[in-house]
Motif scaffolding. Structure first.
Motif, PDB file in Angstrom:
ATOM      1  N   ASP A   9       0.698  -1.591   0.119  1.00 24.28           N
ATOM      2  CA  ASP A   9       0.114   0.127   0.103  1.00 24.28           C
ATOM      3  C   ASP A   9       0.485   1.366   0.071  1.00 24.28           C
ATOM      4  O   ASP A   9       0.638   2.286  -1.000  1.00 24.28           O
ATOM      5  CB  ASP A   9      -0.997  -0.286   0.924  1.00 24.28           C
ATOM      6  CG  ASP A   9      -2.099  -0.780   1.161  1.00 24.28           C
ATOM      7  OD1 ASP A   9      -2.299  -0.816  -0.392  1.00 24.28           O
ATOM      8  OD2 ASP A   9      -2.820  -1.694   2.085  1.00 24.28           O
ATOM      9  N   SER A  12       2.562   1.994  -3.409  1.00 24.62           N
ATOM     10  CA  SER A  12       1.142   2.122  -4.419  1.00 24.62           C
ATOM     11  C   SER A  12       0.803   3.219  -4.254  1.00 24.62           C
ATOM     12  O   SER A  12       0.248   4.094  -4.640  1.00 24.62           O
ATOM     13  CB  SER A  12      -0.310   1.056  -4.082  1.00 24.62           C
ATOM     14  OG  SER A  12       0.546  -0.368  -4.372  1.00 24.62           O
ATOM     15  N   ASP A  57      -6.964   1.532   4.881  1.00 16.61           N
ATOM     16  CA  ASP A  57      -7.226   1.040   4.766  1.00 16.61           C
ATOM     17  C   ASP A  57      -9.003   1.295   4.948  1.00 16.61           C
ATOM     18  O   ASP A  57      -8.845   2.272   5.858  1.00 16.61           O
ATOM     19  CB  ASP A  57      -8.159  -0.686   4.819  1.00 16.61           C
ATOM     20  CG  ASP A  57      -6.246  -1.016   4.438  1.00 16.61           C
ATOM     21  OD1 ASP A  57      -5.214  -0.885   3.639  1.00 16.61           O
ATOM     22  OD2 ASP A  57      -6.253  -2.227   4.141  1.00 16.61           O
ATOM     23  N   GLY A  87     -11.504   1.794  -4.091  1.00 15.17           N
ATOM     24  CA  GLY A  87     -11.036   0.566  -3.786  1.00 15.17           C
ATOM     25  C   GLY A  87     -10.646   0.397  -1.808  1.00 15.17           C
ATOM     26  O   GLY A  87     -11.049   1.597  -1.879  1.00 15.17           O
ATOM     27  N   LYS A  88     -10.794  -0.315  -1.565  1.00 14.70           N
ATOM     28  CA  LYS A  88     -10.739  -0.456  -0.312  1.00 14.70           C
ATOM     29  C   LYS A  88      -9.564  -0.129  -0.036  1.00 14.70           C
ATOM     30  O   LYS A  88      -8.785   0.758   1.808  1.00 14.70           O
ATOM     31  CB  LYS A  88     -11.210  -1.965   0.787  1.00 14.70           C
ATOM     32  CG  LYS A  88     -10.011  -2.432   0.753  1.00 14.70           C
ATOM     33  CD  LYS A  88     -10.332  -4.614   1.070  1.00 14.70           C
ATOM     34  CE  LYS A  88      -9.603  -4.932   1.533  1.00 14.70           C
ATOM     35  NZ  LYS A  88      -7.632  -4.419   2.038  1.00 14.70           N
ATOM     36  N   ASP A  89      -8.563   0.065  -0.145  1.00 13.11           N
ATOM     37  CA  ASP A  89      -6.451  -0.233   0.035  1.00 13.11           C
ATOM     38  C   ASP A  89      -6.129   0.969  -1.659  1.00 13.11           C
ATOM     39  O   ASP A  89      -6.322   0.321  -2.341  1.00 13.11           O
ATOM     40  CB  ASP A  89      -5.596  -1.048   0.650  1.00 13.11           C
ATOM     41  CG  ASP A  89      -5.650  -2.208  -0.431  1.00 13.11           C
ATOM     42  OD1 ASP A  89      -4.947  -2.099  -1.761  1.00 13.11           O
ATOM     43  OD2 ASP A  89      -5.764  -3.282   0.325  1.00 13.11           O
ATOM     44  N   TRP A  90      -4.892   1.095  -1.013  1.00 17.18           N
ATOM     45  CA  TRP A  90      -4.524   2.013  -1.648  1.00 17.18           C
ATOM     46  C   TRP A  90      -3.557   1.148  -3.197  1.00 17.18           C
ATOM     47  O   TRP A  90      -3.621   1.421  -4.115  1.00 17.18           O
ATOM     48  CB  TRP A  90      -3.155   3.185  -1.333  1.00 17.18           C
ATOM     49  CG  TRP A  90      -3.892   3.307  -0.619  1.00 17.18           C
ATOM     50  CD1 TRP A  90      -3.538   3.741   0.726  1.00 17.18           C
ATOM     51  CD2 TRP A  90      -4.524   5.100  -0.991  1.00 17.18           C
ATOM     52  NE1 TRP A  90      -4.237   4.746   1.299  1.00 17.18           N
ATOM     53  CE2 TRP A  90      -4.776   5.829   0.473  1.00 17.18           C
ATOM     54  CE3 TRP A  90      -4.467   5.503  -2.312  1.00 17.18           C
ATOM     55  CZ2 TRP A  90      -5.136   7.298  -0.216  1.00 17.18           C
ATOM     56  CZ3 TRP A  90      -5.155   7.038  -1.607  1.00 17.18           C
ATOM     57  CH2 TRP A  90      -5.560   7.534  -0.956  1.00 17.18           C
ATOM     58  N   ASN A  91      -3.689  -0.604  -2.604  1.00 17.17           N
ATOM     59  CA  ASN A  91      -2.983  -1.361  -3.898  1.00 17.17           C
ATOM     60  C   ASN A  91      -4.362  -1.419  -5.096  1.00 17.17           C
ATOM     61  O   ASN A  91      -3.976  -1.305  -6.244  1.00 17.17           O
ATOM     62  CB  ASN A  91      -2.757  -2.515  -3.186  1.00 17.17           C
ATOM     63  CG  ASN A  91      -2.152  -3.003  -4.592  1.00 17.17           C
ATOM     64  OD1 ASN A  91      -2.238  -4.501  -4.426  1.00 17.17           O
ATOM     65  ND2 ASN A  91      -0.945  -2.762  -5.203  1.00 17.17           N
ATOM     66  N   GLN A  92      -5.564  -1.559  -4.339  1.00 14.55           N
ATOM     67  CA  GLN A  92      -6.457  -1.848  -4.814  1.00 14.55           C
ATOM     68  C   GLN A  92      -7.261  -0.664  -6.201  1.00 14.55           C
ATOM     69  O   GLN A  92      -6.874  -1.430  -7.278  1.00 14.55           O
ATOM     70  CB  GLN A  92      -7.601  -2.405  -4.524  1.00 14.55           C
ATOM     71  CG  GLN A  92      -9.329  -2.887  -4.876  1.00 14.55           C
ATOM     72  CD  GLN A  92      -8.730  -4.214  -5.356  1.00 14.55           C
ATOM     73  OE1 GLN A  92      -8.652  -4.796  -5.243  1.00 14.55           O
ATOM     74  NE2 GLN A  92      -8.770  -4.018  -6.926  1.00 14.55           N
ATOM     75  N   LYS A  95      -4.076  -0.701  -8.460  1.00 14.40           N
ATOM     76  CA  LYS A  95      -4.404  -1.891 -10.047  1.00 14.40           C
ATOM     77  C   LYS A  95      -6.447  -1.311 -10.648  1.00 14.40           C
ATOM     78  O   LYS A  95      -6.457  -1.464 -11.949  1.00 14.40           O
ATOM     79  CB  LYS A  95      -4.996  -2.872  -9.002  1.00 14.40           C
ATOM     80  CG  LYS A  95      -3.715  -3.575  -8.668  1.00 14.40           C
ATOM     81  CD  LYS A  95      -3.311  -5.109  -7.738  1.00 14.40           C
ATOM     82  CE  LYS A  95      -5.037  -5.032  -6.953  1.00 14.40           C
ATOM     83  NZ  LYS A  95      -4.695  -7.509  -6.039  1.00 14.40           N
ATOM     84  N   ASN A  96      -6.893  -0.780  -9.668  1.00 11.04           N
ATOM     85  CA  ASN A  96      -8.016  -0.377 -10.948  1.00 11.04           C
ATOM     86  C   ASN A  96      -8.224   0.586 -11.980  1.00 11.04           C
ATOM     87  O   ASN A  96      -8.318   0.493 -12.948  1.00 11.04           O
ATOM     88  CB  ASN A  96      -8.837   0.174  -9.313  1.00 11.04           C
ATOM     89  CG  ASN A  96      -9.760  -0.812  -8.678  1.00 11.04           C
ATOM     90  OD1 ASN A  96      -9.799  -2.223  -9.365  1.00 11.04           O
ATOM     91  ND2 ASN A  96     -10.664  -0.467  -7.854  1.00 11.04           N
ATOM     92  N   SER A 101      -7.261  -5.543 -12.227  1.00 11.10           N
ATOM     93  CA  SER A 101      -8.612  -5.795 -11.160  1.00 11.10           C
ATOM     94  C   SER A 101      -9.032  -7.196 -11.662  1.00 11.10           C
ATOM     95  O   SER A 101      -9.428  -6.948 -12.549  1.00 11.10           O
ATOM     96  CB  SER A 101      -9.627  -4.971 -10.923  1.00 11.10           C
ATOM     97  OG  SER A 101      -9.276  -3.615 -10.014  1.00 11.10           O
TER      98      SER A 101
END
Length: 101
Positions: A9, A12, A57, A87-92, A95-96, A101
């Motif tokens: 995270d 990201s 998160d 997203g629920k976190d910075w990596n998500q 990725k989005n 995703s």
């Protein structure tokens, strides 16, 4: 200083919003017995104009961590909660944005 729950995270967040002057620390998901003192020390070493971003998160665990860190922050330190959008976190979020995703 950007605080995250995981190293991925932090990386990201840096890709999404970081700059060369930003420092990052990860809690590994929750605070252990040594981390409050380490985090407080890092916050104390920031320049007076430094800002602490709580980039945890977007969930109950992230809110709990934000409360715990606010409680140990030095008086007068600028501490802000930043929420991942998309997203629920910075990596998500990253990725989005990259279509992974």
């Amino acid at each position: 200083l950007v605080l995250t729950e995981s190293a991925i995270d932090a990386m990201s967040f840096h890709v999404l919003q970081g700059n060369v002057w930003t420092r990052y620390m990860s809690t590994g998901g929750s605070l252990n017995l040594q981390q409050p003192a380490l985090l407080r020390g890092a916050m104390e070493k920031l320049a007076s104009s430094g800002v602490v971003l709580l980039a945890f998160d977007l969930d109950e665990g992230g809110e709990k961590l934000a409360e715990e860190v606010r409680a140990i922050a030095p008086a007068g330190r600028d501490v802000r909660r930043v929420m991942p959008e998309g997203g629920k976190d910075w990596n998500q979020v990253l990725k989005n944005q990259l279509g992974l995703s």
